[in-house]
Design a protein around this motif. Structure first.
Motif, PDB file in Angstrom:
ATOM      1  N   THR A 551       0.850  -1.187   0.000  1.00 22.65           N
ATOM      2  CA  THR A 551       0.000   0.000   0.000  1.00 22.65           C
ATOM      3  C   THR A 551       0.881   1.231   0.000  1.00 22.65           C
ATOM      4  O   THR A 551       1.999   1.211   0.542  1.00 22.65           O
ATOM      5  CB  THR A 551      -0.916   0.031   1.241  1.00 22.65           C
ATOM      6  OG1 THR A 551      -0.115   0.071   2.415  1.00 22.65           O
ATOM      7  CG2 THR A 551      -1.839  -1.182   1.277  1.00 22.65           C
ATOM      8  N   HIS A 553       0.236   3.906   1.623  1.00 24.58           N
ATOM      9  CA  HIS A 553       0.253   4.526   2.949  1.00 24.58           C
ATOM     10  C   HIS A 553       1.393   3.971   3.784  1.00 24.58           C
ATOM     11  O   HIS A 553       1.957   4.683   4.624  1.00 24.58           O
ATOM     12  CB  HIS A 553      -1.083   4.295   3.651  1.00 24.58           C
ATOM     13  CG  HIS A 553      -2.245   4.922   2.941  1.00 24.58           C
ATOM     14  ND1 HIS A 553      -2.455   6.274   2.928  1.00 24.58           N
ATOM     15  CD2 HIS A 553      -3.252   4.374   2.185  1.00 24.58           C
ATOM     16  CE1 HIS A 553      -3.528   6.550   2.223  1.00 24.58           C
ATOM     17  NE2 HIS A 553      -4.044   5.409   1.749  1.00 24.58           N
ATOM     18  N   ASP A 554       1.722   2.700   3.572  1.00 24.67           N
ATOM     19  CA  ASP A 554       2.829   2.102   4.326  1.00 24.67           C
ATOM     20  C   ASP A 554       4.182   2.573   3.790  1.00 24.67           C
ATOM     21  O   ASP A 554       5.057   2.993   4.539  1.00 24.67           O
ATOM     22  CB  ASP A 554       2.752   0.573   4.267  1.00 24.67           C
ATOM     23  CG  ASP A 554       1.483   0.054   4.947  1.00 24.67           C
ATOM     24  OD1 ASP A 554       0.906   0.803   5.766  1.00 24.67           O
ATOM     25  OD2 ASP A 554       1.061  -1.072   4.624  1.00 24.67           O
ATOM     26  N   ARG A 555       4.319   2.490   2.438  1.00 27.95           N
ATOM     27  CA  ARG A 555       5.615   2.827   1.829  1.00 27.95           C
ATOM     28  C   ARG A 555       5.405   3.091   0.349  1.00 27.95           C
ATOM     29  O   ARG A 555       4.645   2.377  -0.310  1.00 27.95           O
ATOM     30  CB  ARG A 555       6.599   1.667   2.019  1.00 27.95           C
ATOM     31  CG  ARG A 555       8.040   1.997   1.682  1.00 27.95           C
ATOM     32  CD  ARG A 555       8.933   0.869   2.145  1.00 27.95           C
ATOM     33  NE  ARG A 555      10.323   1.116   1.810  1.00 27.95           N
ATOM     34  CZ  ARG A 555      11.327   0.297   2.086  1.00 27.95           C
ATOM     35  NH1 ARG A 555      11.068  -0.843   2.749  1.00 27.95           N
ATOM     36  NH2 ARG A 555      12.567   0.599   1.756  1.00 27.95           N
TER      37      ARG A 555
END
Length: 789
Positions: A551, A553-555
């Motif tokens: 994702t 949002h994570d990385r």
């Protein structure tokens, strides 16, 4: 049968018998029933009436009018009660009839060739009743022929040809004549042919007009063309007839009855030993009395050695034999050549010429003259190979040249042309040994092309050159690299084990068996939990995902080192790091424009762009403040003068309206008039520079993150409006406060009131953009833009 019908039948039979015996023509037509009942003897009901006249003939070309016959009915008793009438061809113009006696007269001369007979009709009319006593009868007047036309030849002119040496009796051509006279009457049109000119070579058949040969073995080379005059006569050639002549042109065509023959028994030519291959040595000629294809001949050389040194070919136009040089000459080896040339007919007709007679021979002597020649290399060119890593001074090969003249002068060698102006190689001037002069690189130049010149040291110092081709062999001295700058990405919904990128490699080297690359991960104690590499064993590899929880949002990106190894000896390798981005892909798996690449690019350059724009904005604000200070100073001076003149007089209230009449929304959002404010007393400015600077910093910090509906944007607009309304130092002039915001997503982060959806002064609540958006009632007077941005 009653007695009334027996008598007419007996009478008719006797009349017909008499007429047939005397040659008189009788009409066989029956009278109609009305004719039988209307005649003078109608009550007798005669069934047949007969005509009586002589045989009618007229001779042509007789201009004298004469009686040619008489028509008479058996009802004519000589009392002239019968009237005869003549109709049909020529009636009244060529022929006329005596209506009382029935005699037929000619009116003018006739031409049988124009009209051979005339068809006429005769009637016998009773003068008292004006009714026919006989049915209308048709008869013919024939025109008798006389010999008044001469014969004429048709299809002229007559042209024919026969092969020479044709046997006696060979048909040449048939001449034809016609005669307009009557062929069925006498001999007027009977023709006979004879030769007037052309004997004894030709004759003609008297009745058919066929011309045949009458002389054996006529030779074209002696006489090619004959003119034969043929005469034709009518009346079978008897005296009193007519005649005509025609000319027949007869040509003898060539047959191969003559062989070639040389005019000389010996030809002598000279040629320099330096003459190049293909040089013409000389021409020989054999004549042939024949023409056309029969005169075409081929020349050939007799003898193997001479055939290898020289060649002969036929000139297609002149039929000469052209002798040319087939290989280089050497005066020191052979100074004289003796050649036999044979000329042979290309086509031989054994009917007229034997094989022996169809050819002829002559001798040819060729003398070679001495020439001072340049050195000659041992090979037309040299081709060598050398490894690219050999040390400087390594010998590559040796060229050799020799002066073939009797003097045998010494030779000096030099490189006169080559790669990088002969810096890569050098040559020993005495023995022609070529060696490496500087390090070689196959990837820079795989072939080195040199031109080596050998020059005589004495005499005329003649020189010659040779090409030297040096192939630089490859060694494995270049590492493999990825074939291009790969930018793989992973969609957020990608599952584990999916291939996200196929990679390949290139290598500047050129191995003999071709490239073979191996791809792998960088050796490590830990296994990469995100990605792995699968070598496809076809010089490509696939980048695969190891999990399915990617994702943004994570990385937003990952770095994957890739090791590429070639198949050289020794093997070389390189490590390349791939940057794998995480993308919010479209349903088809495509990363849209401005996705991964735009995000990565914005992360790299956003700080630089913002820094540059900030500097520009600060400079613009400083300049604006300086200009504002100057303008304010001038304005204060003008206000002092106006205050003295007005003596504290209040301004009258005036209202200016601004509306757009073409908008339906204005009807529901009327603009409220705002009264003018009196000019306040002068005091210090309430808006401090610290607040302006803080506002600018806030705008730069949030410009790329806010939009028209954002609270920051709305609060900023409200604050600016409040400051403008509460500024006691602003003169009572019309002013328009303008704030600019370029929109969300801009790298510069600027503010603009255009396309914003935040505040409506008419309705005091957010709404769609329209003509009522952010309308301010202007003050009457000069525009004061000191608070505008």
């Amino acid at each position: 049968m009653d007695g009334c019908s027996v008598l007419p039948m007996v009478t008719m039979i006797s009349i017909m018998t008499g007429l047939m015996g005397s040659g008189v023509t009788v009409s066989k037509q029956r009278p109609s029933q009305s004719q039988l009942t209307e005649g003078p003897h109608a009550p007798q009901l005669r069934a047949k009436r007969g005509w009586i006249w002589n045989q009618l003939f007229v001779e042509e070309e007789d201009p004298t009018p004469k009686i040619i016959g008489q028509l008479k009915s058996n009802y004519d008793t000589g009392d002239f009660t019968i009237r005869y009438i003549l109709t049909g061809e020529g009636a009244g113009e060529v022929f006329t009839i005596d209506e009382y006696s029935g005699e037929i007269h000619t009116l003018k001369g006739l031409d049988r060739e124009e009209k051979a007979f005339y068809v006429l009709r005769a009637q016998a009319i009773d003068r008292r009743t004006d009714q026919p006593v006989e049915p209308e009868s048709e008869f013919i007047i024939k025109v008798q022929d006389i010999n008044d036309n001469a014969p004429q030849f048709i299809n002229e002119p007559y042209v024919s040809s026969i092969p020479e040496m044709s046997p006696v009796g060979t048909t040449v051509v048939q001449v034809t004549a016609t005669d307009a006279d009557d062929p069925m009457f006498g001999n007027n049109a009977k023709l006979i042919y004879s030769i007037v000119q052309g004997e004894p070579y030709f004759s003609v058949e008297p009745k058919t007009g066929i011309i045949v040969t009458s002389w054996p073995n006529m030779d074209r080379e002696t006489s090619e063309k004959y003119l034969v005059v043929v005469q034709v006569k009518d009346m079978l050639g008897f005296t009193g007839g007519y005649s005509a002549t025609t000319t027949v042109t007869i040509t003898l065509t060539d047959v191969n009855d003559n062989g070639p023959m040389f005019q000389h028994n010996l030809y002598t030519f000279g040629i320099a030993e330096s003459a190049p291959v293909g040089t013409t040595v000389g021409r020989v000629m054999a004549k042939d009395a024949d023409v056309g294809v029969n005169a075409i001949m081929n020349y050939s050389l007799v003898g193997l050695e001479e055939n290898a040194t020289f060649r002969v070919q036929t000139d297609p136009v002149t039929q000469e034999g052209i002798v040319t040089l087939a290989k280089p000459l050497d005066y020191e080896s052979k100074k004289r050549f003796a050649i036999t040339i044979e000329a042979t007919n290309d086509y031989v007709d054994t009917q007229f010429l034997s094989i022996h007679e169809s050819s002829d021979r002559t001798k040819l002597t060729i003398l070679v003259t001495d020439v001072d020649e340049p050195p000659i290399f041992s090979a037309p060119y040299y081709e060598w190979k050398v490894l690219e890593n050999v040390p400087v001074g390594t010998e590559v090969g040796t060229v050799y040249a020799k002066d073939t003249d009797a003097a045998n002068n010494s030779i000096r060698y030099s490189i006169t042309k080559g790669t990088e102006l002969k810096k890569a190689f050098k040559i020993d001037p005495n023995d022609g040994t070529v060696s490496v002069a500087k390090p070689l690189d196959r990837e820079t130049a795989a072939w080195q092309n040199l031109t080596v010149t050998a020059k005589e040291m004495k005499e005329n110092q003649l020189s010659s050159s040779v090409s030297v081709f040096i192939k630089v062999l490859d060694i494995n001295d270049n590492i493999p690299t990825l074939s291009r700058d790969y930018r793989p990405y992973v969609c957020e919904g990608t599952q584990a084990g999916e291939v996200i990128q196929i990679i390949s490699a290139v290598d500047a080297d050129e191995p003999v068996e071709g490239h073979h690359f191996y791809f792998s991960m960088v050796p490590d104690k830990h296994i990469n939990p995100n990605f792995t590499i699968r070598d496809n064993q076809d010089n490509t590899a696939g980048i695969l995902t190891r999990r399915s929880t990617f994702t943004r949002h994570d990385r937003t990106m990952y770095h994957l080192p890739v090791v590429t190894v070639d198949s050289g000896s020794p093997a070389l390798s390189s490590t390349s790091t791939l940057t794998i981005s995480i993308c919010a892909c479209q349903p088809a798996g495509h990363c849209p424009t401005g996705g991964v690449e735009a995000l990565a690019l914005s992360m790299v350059v956003s700080m630089q762009v913002l820094l540059g724009l900030s500097v520009c904005f600060v400079l613009l604000v400083v300049l604006s403040l300086l200009m504002l200070a100057i303008w304010r100073h001038r304005k204060l001076q003008q206000q002092k003068l106006a205050a003295q003149e007005l003596d504290a007089e209040d301004y009258s209230e005036k209202v200016l309206h601004y509306a757009e009449t073409n908008s339906a929304e204005d009807a529901t959002c009327p603009i409220q008039p705002v009264p003018l404010r009196p000019h306040p007393r002068r005091r210090e400015r309430g808006l401090r520079r610290e607040e302006v600077a803080a506002s600018i910093r806030m705008s730069l910090r949030h410009s790329h993150l806010i939009g028209p509906e954002d609270e920051v944007f709305q609060q900023f607009i409200m604050d600016r409006l409040a400051e403008a309304d509460s500024d006691p130092y602003a003169p009572p002039f019309d002013c328009l406060h303008t704030y600019t915001f370029e929109g969300t997503g801009s790298l510069s982060g600027s503010l603009s009131s255009l396309e914003s959806l935040t505040f409506d002064p008419c309705m005091d609540q957010p709404r769609d953009p329209g003509p009522c958006f952010l309308r301010l009632t202007p003050w009457q007077g000069t525009v004061d833009d000191e608070t505008s941005f």
